[in-house]
Structures are given as structure tokens and as C-alpha cells.
Design a protein around this motif. Structure first.
Motif, mmCIF file in Angstrom:
data_model
loop_
_atom_site.group_PDB
_atom_site.id
_atom_site.type_symbol
_atom_site.label_atom_id
_atom_site.label_comp_id
_atom_site.label_asym_id
_atom_site.label_seq_id
_atom_site.Cartn_x
_atom_site.Cartn_y
_atom_site.Cartn_z
ATOM 1 N N HIS A 116 32.008 -1.093 12.403
ATOM 2 C CA HIS A 116 31.665 -0.237 11.252
ATOM 3 C C HIS A 116 30.394 -0.741 10.582
ATOM 4 C CE1 HIS A 116 31.766 0.836 6.965
ATOM 5 N NE2 HIS A 116 32.094 2.010 7.443
ATOM 6 N N TYR A 117 30.313 -2.043 10.369
ATOM 7 C CA TYR A 117 29.132 -2.634 9.751
ATOM 8 C C TYR A 117 27.887 -2.359 10.587
ATOM 9 C CZ TYR A 117 25.824 -6.145 8.094
ATOM 10 O OH TYR A 117 24.703 -6.775 7.634
ATOM 11 N N ASP A 130 27.013 1.366 10.363
ATOM 12 C CA ASP A 130 26.525 1.706 9.029
ATOM 13 C C ASP A 130 25.125 1.150 8.810
ATOM 14 O OD1 ASP A 130 26.933 2.945 6.469
ATOM 15 O OD2 ASP A 130 27.185 0.925 5.629
ATOM 16 N N ARG A 131 24.902 -0.053 9.290
ATOM 17 C CA ARG A 131 23.575 -0.666 9.168
ATOM 18 C C ARG A 131 22.534 0.138 9.944
ATOM 19 N NH1 ARG A 131 21.585 -6.395 8.478
ATOM 20 N NH2 ARG A 131 19.577 -6.311 9.491
ATOM 21 N N GLN A 132 22.925 0.657 11.107
ATOM 22 C CA GLN A 132 22.023 1.468 11.916
ATOM 23 C C GLN A 132 21.773 2.822 11.253
ATOM 24 O OE1 GLN A 132 23.576 2.191 15.815
ATOM 25 N NE2 GLN A 132 21.698 3.140 16.557
ATOM 26 N N ALA A 133 22.809 3.424 10.698
ATOM 27 C CA ALA A 133 22.695 4.741 10.086
ATOM 28 C C ALA A 133 22.011 4.693 8.724
ATOM 29 C CB ALA A 133 24.073 5.376 9.940
ATOM 30 N N ASN A 134 22.127 3.570 8.017
ATOM 31 C CA ASN A 134 21.581 3.444 6.661
ATOM 32 C C ASN A 134 20.777 2.156 6.515
ATOM 33 O OD1 ASN A 134 23.099 5.792 5.555
ATOM 34 N ND2 ASN A 134 24.843 4.495 6.095
ATOM 35 N N PRO A 135 19.681 2.024 7.246
ATOM 36 C CA PRO A 135 18.941 0.756 7.230
ATOM 37 C C PRO A 135 18.359 0.411 5.858
ATOM 38 C CG PRO A 135 17.690 2.444 8.381
ATOM 39 C CD PRO A 135 19.047 3.013 8.100
ATOM 40 N N ASP A 136 18.098 1.410 5.030
ATOM 41 C CA ASP A 136 17.515 1.143 3.710
ATOM 42 C C ASP A 136 18.499 0.464 2.765
ATOM 43 O OD1 ASP A 136 15.205 2.326 4.617
ATOM 44 O OD2 ASP A 136 15.643 4.271 3.709
ATOM 45 N N GLU A 137 19.778 0.544 3.072
ATOM 46 C CA GLU A 137 20.790 -0.052 2.197
ATOM 47 C C GLU A 137 21.022 -1.534 2.498
ATOM 48 O OE1 GLU A 137 24.408 2.176 2.048
ATOM 49 O OE2 GLU A 137 23.334 4.079 1.849
ATOM 50 N N TYR A 138 20.406 -2.032 3.559
ATOM 51 C CA TYR A 138 20.615 -3.430 3.959
ATOM 52 C C TYR A 138 19.307 -4.175 3.924
ATOM 53 C CZ TYR A 138 25.148 -1.835 5.547
ATOM 54 O OH TYR A 138 26.416 -1.312 5.590
#
Length: 82
Positions: A66-67, A70-78
Motif C-alpha cells: 500500500h505504501y 500510494d507513494r507512486q500514485a502521490n509522489p508530491d505527498e512524500y
């Protein structure tokens, strides 16, 4: 991979979706063994322990996948350190 016979599980932090799927399918084999009519209490206890171990592993593996997704789908959040 057969989770019923105590085979070691892959590292949950680097597991692939297909490996997670194989382990989840293996839970059906554990269920079959636990519901068999002629199972010794010692065997049943060992399989309950195996279910607990696999359950913890599944949670860690699913969190890791999941991490990563999610990191791949939302790179700006990480940040770069994540």
C-alpha cells in the motif's frame, strides 16, 4: 510456496503482489487442515500458531505494498527521505 508446512515467507517489506496473493491462497490450505476431522491437538495448535504468524506477515506485506503504491500514485505527498 506452501505456507501449511512452515516454509519461510519472503520479506514483507519487499514482497510483490503476486507473492502476497500466493500466501493468501495458501490460507485456504491451512483452513482445510484445521477443519479436518482427524487432526491431533498438537497439530492443530501448531497450525493456529502458523495462522498467527502468517496473519502478521500479511498485515506487514499489505502495508508495504500500500505504501509503495500510494507513494507512486502521490509522489508530491512524500519527501525524498520516505
Amino acid at each position: 510456496m506452501s505456507i501449511c508446512d512452515g516454509e519461510s515467507l519472503p520479506d514483507p517489506s519487499t514482497v510483490s503482489a503476486s507473492e502476497l496473493g500466493r500466501v493468501l491462497r495458501g490460507l485456504a490450505g491451512l483452513a482445510d487442515e484445521l477443519t479436518a476431522p482427524l487432526v491431533s491437538e498438537e497439530f492443530r495448535l501448531a497450525q493456529y500458531r502458523r495462522v498467527a504468524v502468517v496473519g502478521e506477515w500479511v498485515t506487514k506485506a499489505a502495508d508495504s505494498l500500500h505504501y509503495a503504491l500510494d507513494r507512486q500514485a502521490n509522489p508530491d505527498e512524500y519527501g525524498e527521505d520516505d
